[in-house]
Motif scaffolding. Sequence first.
Motif, PDB file in Angstrom:
ATOM      1  N   ILE A 289       0.869  -1.072  -0.076  1.00  0.00           N
ATOM      2  CA  ILE A 289      -0.033  -0.336  -0.018  1.00  0.00           C
ATOM      3  C   ILE A 289       0.757   1.297  -0.450  1.00  0.00           C
ATOM      4  N   ILE A 290       0.677   1.833  -0.647  1.00  0.00           N
ATOM      5  CA  ILE A 290       1.295   3.441  -0.963  1.00  0.00           C
ATOM      6  C   ILE A 290       0.026   4.854  -0.338  1.00  0.00           C
ATOM      7  N   ALA A 291       0.382   5.254   1.032  1.00  0.00           N
ATOM      8  CA  ALA A 291      -0.971   6.026   1.255  1.00  0.00           C
ATOM      9  C   ALA A 291      -0.219   7.427   1.160  1.00  0.00           C
ATOM     10  N   LEU A 292      -0.801   8.263   0.139  1.00  0.00           N
ATOM     11  CA  LEU A 292      -0.936   9.266   0.553  1.00  0.00           C
ATOM     12  C   LEU A 292      -1.476  10.385   1.674  1.00  0.00           C
ATOM     13  N   ARG A 293      -0.470  11.036   2.287  1.00  0.00           N
ATOM     14  CA  ARG A 293      -1.333  11.730   2.722  1.00  0.00           C
ATOM     15  C   ARG A 293      -1.597  13.061   2.389  1.00  0.00           C
ATOM     16  N   CYS A 294      -1.961  13.276   1.734  1.00  0.00           N
ATOM     17  CA  CYS A 294      -2.104  14.228   0.816  1.00  0.00           C
ATOM     18  C   CYS A 294      -3.559  15.032  -0.473  1.00  0.00           C
ATOM     19  N   ALA A 295      -3.883  15.419  -0.513  1.00  0.00           N
ATOM     20  CA  ALA A 295      -4.451  15.744  -1.647  1.00  0.00           C
ATOM     21  C   ALA A 295      -3.828  14.906  -3.847  1.00  0.00           C
ATOM     22  N   GLY A 296      -2.994  15.637  -3.362  1.00  0.00           N
ATOM     23  CA  GLY A 296      -2.168  15.952  -4.978  1.00  0.00           C
ATOM     24  C   GLY A 296      -1.875  14.366  -4.759  1.00  0.00           C
ATOM     25  N   PHE A 297      -1.871  13.893  -6.239  1.00  0.00           N
ATOM     26  CA  PHE A 297      -0.927  12.553  -6.407  1.00  0.00           C
ATOM     27  C   PHE A 297       0.111  13.024  -7.483  1.00  0.00           C
ATOM     28  N   ASN A 298       0.047  13.610  -8.578  1.00  0.00           N
ATOM     29  CA  ASN A 298       1.035  13.950  -9.427  1.00  0.00           C
ATOM     30  C   ASN A 298       2.831  13.349  -9.374  1.00  0.00           C
ATOM     31  N   ASN A 299       2.920  13.038  -7.952  1.00  0.00           N
ATOM     32  CA  ASN A 299       4.151  12.622  -7.670  1.00  0.00           C
ATOM     33  C   ASN A 299       4.206  10.791  -7.714  1.00  0.00           C
ATOM     34  N   VAL A 300       2.631  10.259  -8.024  1.00  0.00           N
ATOM     35  CA  VAL A 300       3.205   8.562  -8.211  1.00  0.00           C
ATOM     36  C   VAL A 300       2.517   8.406  -9.380  1.00  0.00           C
ATOM     37  N   ASP A 301       3.615   7.857  -9.922  1.00  0.00           N
ATOM     38  CA  ASP A 301       3.409   6.644 -11.340  1.00  0.00           C
ATOM     39  C   ASP A 301       2.037   5.799 -11.095  1.00  0.00           C
ATOM     40  N   LEU A 302       0.745   5.894 -11.170  1.00  0.00           N
ATOM     41  CA  LEU A 302      -0.142   5.225 -11.171  1.00  0.00           C
ATOM     42  C   LEU A 302      -0.198   4.132 -12.243  1.00  0.00           C
ATOM     43  N   GLU A 303       0.406   4.546 -13.239  1.00  0.00           N
ATOM     44  CA  GLU A 303       0.546   3.187 -14.202  1.00  0.00           C
ATOM     45  C   GLU A 303       1.457   2.038 -13.316  1.00  0.00           C
ATOM     46  N   ALA A 304       2.392   2.467 -12.604  1.00  0.00           N
ATOM     47  CA  ALA A 304       3.587   1.562 -12.134  1.00  0.00           C
ATOM     48  C   ALA A 304       3.307   0.876 -11.059  1.00  0.00           C
ATOM     49  N   ALA A 305       2.417   1.514 -10.388  1.00  0.00           N
ATOM     50  CA  ALA A 305       1.943   1.078  -9.548  1.00  0.00           C
ATOM     51  C   ALA A 305       0.655  -0.086  -9.381  1.00  0.00           C
ATOM     52  N   LYS A 306       0.007   0.265 -10.474  1.00  0.00           N
ATOM     53  CA  LYS A 306      -0.855  -0.815 -11.580  1.00  0.00           C
ATOM     54  C   LYS A 306      -0.018  -2.088 -11.828  1.00  0.00           C
TER      55      LYS A 306
END
Length: 339
Positions: free
Chosen positions: A78-95
């Motif tokens: 699990i990657i839990a962001l403690r913020c609203a924006g998520f532009n710093n996370v590569d969502l494709e890679a997470a998937k």
Amino acid sequence: MDLGSLSENKVAFFSTQPYDKTFFNKYNEFGFELDFFETQLNPQTATLIQECAIVCVFVNDIVNEAVIKQLAEKNVKIIALRCAGFNNVDLEAAKKYNLKVCRVPAYSPQAVAEHAMAMILTLNRKTHKAYNRVREQNFSLNGLLGFDLFGKTIGIIGTGNIGKAFAKIALGFGCKVIAYDIIADPEMEKDGIVFTDLKTIFKESDIISLHCPLNEQTKHLINKNAITLMKNQVMIINTSRGGLIETASVIEGLKEGKIGYLGIDVYEQEEKLFFRDLSADIIQDDAIQRLMSFPNVLVTAHQAFFTNEALTRIALVTFDNIKSLLVENDIKNKAASLV
Ligand code: NAD
């Protein structure tokens, strides 16, 4: 969620500040084991993670494919962001690596909206200068001239949680509010806010406030062409993400006197500067130094979110997101439809 033999009770926090420790320790009602690292998460520091299924990150942590691959190899789930924006996370890679990503979408829209208005009032009425002046027994008003906000046109780009809260504040000041979003909001239209196109926002606004996310469509939204369309002496406020503004063009606009005021709580290269005390260092970033040299520029270091109420909700919602994933395998606050 199958966590194998790893501790599903342990959360590794990156970019931790003293206030993060205070709030996350205070609201740790599910009894997670909390491991706090002051360092930013990046390909080098990912090696610090030991026997841990959950990683908690903030706005300037680097969560690109290289980091996500390392997290997956360490069995992080699990990657839990403690913020609203998520532009710093590569969502494709997470998937791709089967990591779930959650965030805290609306912990206090008012905190950010109120800070945007605070920046407008400070730039306009120069209270920061007046504060210093009277302390030196200089009671002169020369150079402190402001303008009435009442009747001015405020253009809002992005009318989600924060943009909407900011619109209400602007209406309270008696401003005319125009807005651009990819989806118009009928409720806001009922309140008298006029949705229009981006070009009209640039042309007609006395003040432009940015509240959209940073993505491929919005990167460098405020560029040379946009500034050319704007009114002389326009005020630009950015409490969203630094990459929305092309810094070099804004510096040009300030030098030419086209931009009358700039308030930024975020900056494109902020990860090398913000959230640290660099008062004894030689800053290598010439663009931020140039920006701070203008008398009509106000820079705050990503503090718009920083209220007691916001930090409380960030801690509560982050733990709740993690618990939902662990117990119910459900994501309450997805970063996107991808994960
Ligand atoms: P939100 O998701 O509720 O709203 C974002 C809005 O932007 C949505 O209405 C969306 O339709 C709109 N949008 C998307 N693409 C757009 C585009 N191309 N053009 C115009 N509008 C577009 O998000 P929010 O909670 O209101 O937060 C907005 C941003 O504020 C976040 O993305 C984050 O980067 C920033 N933020 C900053 C701080 C801070 O402390 N400075 C704190 C929280 C959030």
